[in-house]
Design an enzyme around this catalytic site. Structure first.
Site, PDB file in Angstrom:
ATOM      1  N   GLU A  17       0.844  -1.211   0.000  1.00 47.28           N
ATOM      2  CA  GLU A  17       0.000   0.000   0.000  1.00 47.28           C
ATOM      3  C   GLU A  17       0.871   1.250   0.000  1.00 47.28           C
ATOM      4  O   GLU A  17       2.085   1.174   0.056  1.00 47.28           O
ATOM      5  CB  GLU A  17      -0.852   0.031   1.292  1.00 47.28           C
ATOM      6  CG  GLU A  17      -2.159  -0.719   1.191  1.00 47.28           C
ATOM      7  CD  GLU A  17      -3.210   0.108   0.476  1.00 47.28           C
ATOM      8  OE1 GLU A  17      -2.890   1.208  -0.012  1.00 47.28           O
ATOM      9  OE2 GLU A  17      -4.349  -0.363   0.393  1.00 47.28           O
ATOM     10  N   ARG A 100      -7.512   1.261  13.154  1.00 49.76           N
ATOM     11  CA  ARG A 100      -6.129   1.563  12.771  1.00 49.76           C
ATOM     12  C   ARG A 100      -6.142   2.604  11.671  1.00 49.76           C
ATOM     13  O   ARG A 100      -7.140   2.808  10.999  1.00 49.76           O
ATOM     14  CB  ARG A 100      -5.401   0.310  12.276  1.00 49.76           C
ATOM     15  CG  ARG A 100      -5.906  -0.234  10.936  1.00 49.76           C
ATOM     16  CD  ARG A 100      -4.866  -1.160  10.311  1.00 49.76           C
ATOM     17  NE  ARG A 100      -5.375  -1.914   9.180  1.00 49.76           N
ATOM     18  CZ  ARG A 100      -5.454  -1.455   7.925  1.00 49.76           C
ATOM     19  NH1 ARG A 100      -5.098  -0.213   7.644  1.00 49.76           N
ATOM     20  NH2 ARG A 100      -5.894  -2.231   6.953  1.00 49.76           N
ATOM     21  N   ASN A 102      -5.163   4.052   8.034  1.00 54.39           N
ATOM     22  CA  ASN A 102      -5.060   3.474   6.698  1.00 54.39           C
ATOM     23  C   ASN A 102      -4.346   4.484   5.794  1.00 54.39           C
ATOM     24  O   ASN A 102      -3.389   5.120   6.211  1.00 54.39           O
ATOM     25  CB  ASN A 102      -6.468   3.097   6.220  1.00 54.39           C
ATOM     26  CG  ASN A 102      -6.468   2.090   5.098  1.00 54.39           C
ATOM     27  OD1 ASN A 102      -5.642   1.179   5.092  1.00 54.39           O
ATOM     28  ND2 ASN A 102      -7.352   2.249   4.140  1.00 54.39           N
ATOM     29  N   ASN A 149      -9.496   5.897   2.441  1.00 54.93           N
ATOM     30  CA  ASN A 149      -8.477   5.451   1.493  1.00 54.93           C
ATOM     31  C   ASN A 149      -7.871   6.597   0.715  1.00 54.93           C
ATOM     32  O   ASN A 149      -7.453   7.582   1.306  1.00 54.93           O
ATOM     33  CB  ASN A 149      -9.061   4.337   0.608  1.00 54.93           C
ATOM     34  CG  ASN A 149      -8.462   2.985   0.970  1.00 54.93           C
ATOM     35  OD1 ASN A 149      -7.266   2.883   1.170  1.00 54.93           O
ATOM     36  ND2 ASN A 149      -9.292   1.970   1.057  1.00 54.93           N
ATOM     37  N   ASP A 199      -9.540   2.262  -4.195  1.00 49.90           N
ATOM     38  CA  ASP A 199      -8.625   2.192  -3.046  1.00 49.90           C
ATOM     39  C   ASP A 199      -7.689   3.405  -3.057  1.00 49.90           C
ATOM     40  O   ASP A 199      -8.138   4.522  -2.813  1.00 49.90           O
ATOM     41  CB  ASP A 199      -7.879   0.845  -3.111  1.00 49.90           C
ATOM     42  CG  ASP A 199      -7.235   0.463  -1.811  1.00 49.90           C
ATOM     43  OD1 ASP A 199      -6.817   1.362  -1.071  1.00 49.90           O
ATOM     44  OD2 ASP A 199      -7.103  -0.741  -1.529  1.00 49.90           O
TER      45      ASP A 199
HETATM   46 CA    CA Z   1      -5.732   1.401   0.783  1.00 53.32          CA
END
Ligand code: CA
Length: 293
Positions: A17, A100, A102, A149, A199
């Site tokens: 990521e 958490r 991201n 995201n 995303d």
């Molecule tokens: Ca992501």
């Protein structure tokens, strides 16, 4: 048919990521969220430096005063890339142990935006989007977010784009660079579930946005002014998670992916899931913003 992405690093990350190009060092920073690691990949040598940070890490951004900032399970933190020291500077969700951090990025004024999500149970609306100011104060900018995201800013610095994945939408906000405030939320790009789940995201020098599609095998380029699909980059892994332009000319699109659940069928159909892929789609990116604190 889109452009085909090719593998550049067979990293086998659990959850790759947070791709961001560090122009100063000419390396691609990225993270393995559940692997609890920061990576610095040098395409010139093929070397991938790995820094364990001891807890889930959602994203990384370069810091103007040196080193980097990261968003980890416990909040916003500084990371010394030489000593590996992680120092928490703000934890706005100390009361929410199941959340958490991201994805996140810096805005044009050098503020660090990153959002949260629940790791288990009912996740809907449990997350928020936060902004860490250069003086290390933190402010909640949005609540009721499910999976915070991708985030990006328009070239004229007047619009912020933002993805809360389950909404299947890239949202646009009016953005005030001087204060960081956002307003006037509206949909910029909406696609059906057949595209996958939006995303991570980045912007190119024409102001178009590139969105990674989780379970979608692709990155798609959209015109955020009219919501039109312009182009796709096909990735030989289902879980495409983020993308960033890099290279000396910012003309290489680097793409992070995640592994499947680990079953043998997953391995056969997408042997390089969790790798870093690249494509040269004929567009160029813009330099990433650094944290100004
Ligand atoms: Ca992501």
């Amino acid at each position: 048919m889109g452009i085909a992405a090719e593998l550049v690093l067979d990293a086998r990350a659990e959850l790759g990521e947070g791709a961001i190009w560090n122009s100063r060092e000419q390396v691609l920073y990225w993270v393995d969220i559940t692997g609890c690691k920061v990576h610095a990949f040098d395409p010139a040598t093929g070397a991938d430096r790995i820094i364990p940070v001891g807890e889930p890490v959602g994203t990384i951004v370069p810091r103007r005063s040196g080193g980097a900032m990261i968003a980890v399970k416990r909040g916003f933190a500084s990371l010394n890339l030489d000593t590996w020291e992680v120092r928490i500077v703000a934890d706005p969700e100390v009361h929410m142990p199941d959340n958490r951090f991201n994805d996140g990025k810096c805005d044009p004024a050098g503020r660090f935006w990153a959002g949260t999500m629940a790791m288990r149970g009912e996740r809907k609306g449990k997350g928020s989007l936060y902004c860490l100011f250069p003086d290390l104060s933190v402010k909640r900018m949005l609540d009721g977010v499910t999976t915070s995201n991708g985030i990006a800013w328009s070239l004229d610095r007047k619009t912020m784009y933002y993805i809360d994945t389950p909404t299947l939408t890239v949202w646009a906000f009016d953005y005030d660079e001087s204060s960081g405030s956002i307003s006037n939320r509206r949909a910029a790009v909406s696609a059906g579930r057949e595209m996958g789940y939006p995303d991570g995201m980045t912007v190119d020098e024409e102001g178009m946005i590139w969105v990674a599609y989780w379970e979608g095998w692709k990155v798609a380029r959209w015109d955020p002014r009219n919501g039109r699909l312009l182009e796709t980059v096909d990735v030989p892994a289902a879980r495409v998670s983020s993308c960033a332009f890099g290279g000396p000319k910012l003309d290489t699109l680097y793409i992070t992916t995640a592994r499947g659940e680990g079953g043998p069928e997953d391995g056969k159909s997408q042997p390089h899931a969790g790798g870093i892929f690249m494509a040269k789609p004929g567009a160029r990116g813009v330099p990433a913003f650094e944290f100004a604190g």
